[in-house]
Scaffold this motif. Structure first.
Motif, PDB file in Angstrom:
ATOM      1  N   ARG A  24      -0.128   4.368   7.475  1.00  0.00           N
ATOM      2  CA  ARG A  24      -1.505   3.855   7.590  1.00  0.00           C
ATOM      3  C   ARG A  24      -2.404   4.461   6.510  1.00  0.00           C
ATOM      4  NH1 ARG A  24      -4.815   0.083   7.671  1.00  0.00           N
ATOM      5  NH2 ARG A  24      -6.713   0.390   8.858  1.00  0.00           N
ATOM      6  N   GLU A  27      -1.803   2.673   3.342  1.00  0.00           N
ATOM      7  CA  GLU A  27      -2.484   1.379   3.347  1.00  0.00           C
ATOM      8  C   GLU A  27      -3.970   1.551   3.023  1.00  0.00           C
ATOM      9  OE1 GLU A  27      -1.958  -0.461   7.152  1.00  0.00           O
ATOM     10  OE2 GLU A  27       0.215  -0.540   6.966  1.00  0.00           O
ATOM     11  N   LEU A  28      -4.592   2.539   3.658  1.00  0.00           N
ATOM     12  CA  LEU A  28      -6.024   2.769   3.445  1.00  0.00           C
ATOM     13  C   LEU A  28      -6.307   3.213   2.013  1.00  0.00           C
ATOM     14  CD1 LEU A  28      -6.922   4.494   6.825  1.00  0.00           C
ATOM     15  CD2 LEU A  28      -7.547   2.185   6.094  1.00  0.00           C
ATOM     16  N   GLU A  29      -5.431   4.042   1.459  1.00  0.00           N
ATOM     17  CA  GLU A  29      -5.602   4.461   0.068  1.00  0.00           C
ATOM     18  C   GLU A  29      -5.482   3.265  -0.874  1.00  0.00           C
ATOM     19  OE1 GLU A  29      -4.229   9.139   0.237  1.00  0.00           O
ATOM     20  OE2 GLU A  29      -2.696   7.639  -0.143  1.00  0.00           O
ATOM     21  N   GLU A  31      -6.220   0.136  -0.091  1.00  0.00           N
ATOM     22  CA  GLU A  31      -7.455  -0.627   0.096  1.00  0.00           C
ATOM     23  C   GLU A  31      -8.606   0.003  -0.686  1.00  0.00           C
ATOM     24  OE1 GLU A  31      -8.473  -1.372   4.205  1.00  0.00           O
ATOM     25  OE2 GLU A  31      -6.422  -2.019   4.657  1.00  0.00           O
ATOM     26  N   CYS A  32      -8.668   1.325  -0.690  1.00  0.00           N
ATOM     27  CA  CYS A  32      -9.714   2.023  -1.448  1.00  0.00           C
ATOM     28  C   CYS A  32      -9.577   1.742  -2.939  1.00  0.00           C
ATOM     29  CB  CYS A  32      -9.664   3.527  -1.192  1.00  0.00           C
ATOM     30  SG  CYS A  32     -10.310   4.015   0.421  1.00  0.00           S
ATOM     31  N   ARG A  33      -8.351   1.745  -3.456  1.00  0.00           N
ATOM     32  CA  ARG A  33      -8.131   1.441  -4.879  1.00  0.00           C
ATOM     33  C   ARG A  33      -8.579   0.016  -5.199  1.00  0.00           C
ATOM     34  NH1 ARG A  33      -3.635   4.617  -3.841  1.00  0.00           N
ATOM     35  NH2 ARG A  33      -2.286   2.815  -3.470  1.00  0.00           N
ATOM     36  N   GLN A  34      -8.273  -0.930  -4.299  1.00  0.00           N
ATOM     37  CA  GLN A  34      -8.687  -2.321  -4.513  1.00  0.00           C
ATOM     38  C   GLN A  34     -10.210  -2.440  -4.495  1.00  0.00           C
ATOM     39  OE1 GLN A  34      -6.618  -4.363  -1.359  1.00  0.00           O
ATOM     40  NE2 GLN A  34      -4.827  -4.772  -2.629  1.00  0.00           N
ATOM     41  N   SER A  35     -10.844  -1.758  -3.556  1.00  0.00           N
ATOM     42  CA  SER A  35     -12.309  -1.790  -3.476  1.00  0.00           C
ATOM     43  C   SER A  35     -12.932  -1.170  -4.719  1.00  0.00           C
ATOM     44  CB  SER A  35     -12.798  -1.059  -2.219  1.00  0.00           C
ATOM     45  OG  SER A  35     -12.401  -1.750  -1.068  1.00  0.00           O
ATOM     46  N   GLY A  65     -10.534 -10.759  -0.025  1.00  0.00           N
ATOM     47  CA  GLY A  65     -10.229  -9.371  -0.335  1.00  0.00           C
ATOM     48  C   GLY A  65     -11.492  -8.610  -0.663  1.00  0.00           C
ATOM     49  N   PRO A  66     -11.317  -7.350  -1.013  1.00  0.00           N
ATOM     50  CA  PRO A  66     -12.473  -6.508  -1.294  1.00  0.00           C
ATOM     51  C   PRO A  66     -13.328  -7.066  -2.425  1.00  0.00           C
ATOM     52  CG  PRO A  66     -10.475  -5.183  -1.190  1.00  0.00           C
ATOM     53  CD  PRO A  66     -10.062  -6.619  -1.159  1.00  0.00           C
TER      54      PRO A  66
END
Length: 91
Positions: A24, A27-29, A31-35, A65-66
């Motif tokens: 998890r 996954e969150l890391e 998502e942070c890179r995408q944001s 997406g972000p």
């Protein structure tokens, strides 16, 4: 090693729980890179527009997406701004 990974290694017992948490966190890391990437793209166009380039636009916007909604909104804002600047000059 990230703080989250170190914390996972310190956890005791429930090895599968640690693996789930690590998955998890990964996954969150991601998502942070995408944001972060989306924010950098938006920032680049904002800076260009602030410097007077009202032709700057975001292209290849992901469907979802972000930042996708913000990217479309920024392009629309620039379209409306550009149109309002051109319209009075055409009179």
């Amino acid at each position: 090693m990230s703080l989250f990974k170190r914390a996972g290694k310190l956890a005791t017992g429930g090895g599968s729980d640690v693996a789930k948490l690590q998955a998890r966190i990964a996954e969150l890391e991601a998502e942070c890179r995408q944001s972060d990437a989306a924010i950098q793209r938006i920032e680049k166009v904002c800076l260009a527009a602030a410097a007077g380039d009202l032709e700057a636009r975001l292209i290849d916007i992901p469907e979802d997406g972000p930042g996708a909604q913000s990217m479309h909104a920024l392009n629309h804002l620039l379209d409306m701004t550009d149109a309002s600047c051109v319209k009075p000059a055409a009179r």
